[in-house]
Design an enzyme around this catalytic site. Sequence first.
Site, PDB file in Angstrom:
ATOM      1  N   ASN A   1       0.869  -1.171   0.000  1.00 53.75           N
ATOM      2  CA  ASN A   1       0.000   0.000   0.000  1.00 53.75           C
ATOM      3  C   ASN A   1       0.906   1.221   0.000  1.00 53.75           C
ATOM      4  OD1 ASN A   1      -1.661   2.177   0.584  1.00 53.75           O
ATOM      5  ND2 ASN A   1      -2.907   1.064   2.069  1.00 53.75           N
TER       6      ASN A   1
ATOM      7  N   ASN B   1       4.728   5.558  -8.300  1.00 52.58           N
ATOM      8  CA  ASN B   1       3.814   5.680  -9.428  1.00 52.58           C
ATOM      9  C   ASN B   1       2.355   5.413  -9.067  1.00 52.58           C
ATOM     10  OD1 ASN B   1       3.126   5.650 -12.406  1.00 52.58           O
ATOM     11  ND2 ASN B   1       2.637   3.517 -11.874  1.00 52.58           N
TER      12      ASN B   1
ATOM     13  N   SER C   1       1.615  14.938 -13.062  1.00 53.34           N
ATOM     14  CA  SER C   1       0.785  15.055 -14.263  1.00 53.34           C
ATOM     15  C   SER C   1       0.895  16.471 -14.795  1.00 53.34           C
ATOM     16  CB  SER C   1      -0.681  14.751 -13.917  1.00 53.34           C
ATOM     17  OG  SER C   1      -1.539  15.082 -14.999  1.00 53.34           O
TER      18      SER C   1
ATOM     19  N   TYR D   1      -7.869  15.968  -8.425  1.00 50.08           N
ATOM     20  CA  TYR D   1      -6.741  15.288  -9.062  1.00 50.08           C
ATOM     21  C   TYR D   1      -5.619  16.289  -9.344  1.00 50.08           C
ATOM     22  CZ  TYR D   1      -4.038  12.747 -12.606  1.00 50.08           C
ATOM     23  OH  TYR D   1      -3.023  12.158 -13.320  1.00 50.08           O
TER      24      TYR D   1
ATOM     25  N   ALA E   1      -5.009  19.146  -7.924  1.00 49.42           N
ATOM     26  CA  ALA E   1      -4.407  19.601  -6.669  1.00 49.42           C
ATOM     27  C   ALA E   1      -3.426  18.563  -6.128  1.00 49.42           C
ATOM     28  CB  ALA E   1      -5.499  19.891  -5.642  1.00 49.42           C
ATOM     29  N   SER E   2      -3.801  17.289  -6.204  1.00 50.62           N
ATOM     30  CA  SER E   2      -2.917  16.235  -5.690  1.00 50.62           C
ATOM     31  C   SER E   2      -1.632  16.152  -6.495  1.00 50.62           C
ATOM     32  CB  SER E   2      -3.644  14.887  -5.699  1.00 50.62           C
ATOM     33  OG  SER E   2      -3.808  14.371  -7.008  1.00 50.62           O
ATOM     34  N   LYS E   3      -1.719  16.360  -7.795  1.00 54.73           N
ATOM     35  CA  LYS E   3      -0.521  16.272  -8.635  1.00 54.73           C
ATOM     36  C   LYS E   3       0.350  17.522  -8.508  1.00 54.73           C
ATOM     37  CE  LYS E   3      -1.254  12.154 -10.175  1.00 54.73           C
ATOM     38  NZ  LYS E   3      -0.374  11.041  -9.750  1.00 54.73           N
TER      39      LYS E   3
ATOM     40  N   ILE F   1      -2.077   9.821 -21.855  1.00 53.05           N
ATOM     41  CA  ILE F   1      -1.446   8.533 -22.102  1.00 53.05           C
ATOM     42  C   ILE F   1      -2.500   7.444 -22.019  1.00 53.05           C
ATOM     43  CG2 ILE F   1       0.427   6.968 -21.439  1.00 53.05           C
ATOM     44  CD1 ILE F   1       1.387   9.796 -22.155  1.00 53.05           C
TER      45      ILE F   1
END
Length: 294
Positions: free
Chosen positions: A88, A115, A174, A187, A189-191, A220
């Site tokens: 995890n 990743n 990203s 998404y 914000a997290s990247k 991709i």
Amino acid sequence: MSQNTANDRVAQITAHLAAVGPSLKDKVCIVTGAGSIFGIGRATVYSLAQRGPKVIYATDLGLDGLEDLAKDVQAKYPGVQVIPRAVNAAKTSDITGVIDDAVSKFGRLDVFFANAGIATGNSLQAEDEESFMTMMRINALSAFLACRYAGPAMQITGKGGKDRSGGSIICTASVAGIRSGAGSPEYSASKAAVINLCQTSSFQYAGTDVRVNAMCPGLIETGMTKSTFDYARQKGSAHKIGQLNPTRRYGVAAEIANVVAFLASDEASYVNGQAIAVDGGLSASHPVVPGRFH
């Protein structure tokens, strides 16, 4: 760093770059998020294996697909050991566990590719506290744990043939983390957090030769985006995917994996603290209307 030490390091790098041989020879690597058949993690295991490391830990939340991956990679590259392991990536004990196992068995850690991640296509109004924190935990916390715990392990020397501190941490971010318009708010914000973590961590490890970089894929075809591609093919519009970038196509996982393998190797020894977009040029410009430049 003194001038002599800096000059010595430049000489060592120059000598290394002149050498011929597998760029990851003797190195110990960990990859998270390697379970998806169409994913960047899986493609990266193959790309790393091509460069001759000693061992690759191929990990994901479960073992699904990992044991077959290990068998296939070892059949293609007999000198490379692949160890499938359930990890995890957003849990401290799991990350320290796989790192400790690598150091205990092989005496070193050289490459950590963080990743693991998830994505959504939600609008802002469709998101809430729970969905936002889930996204941050899986995408950003996993990158933090990689940066936090892989770096010290990469400084361990005197074992496994490693005589100097150093290594490469690569985290999947990203183009959505570079600017808006390429993903949902949570998404994106997290990247963005992943990118900043990599940049900040590179300075936290200053002088250790531990490098930290963020990989920023564009559009991709992976397991995460497969539904979008399948829908486009069903509608007969697959040829339109990726037309907003100057390369005028979408990318495949192997194109990201090859850049990750480069960053993992000493050929990228002066690449540190960077957010590297592999996106066909999408992030190079504001939207352009052909023939209407101002």
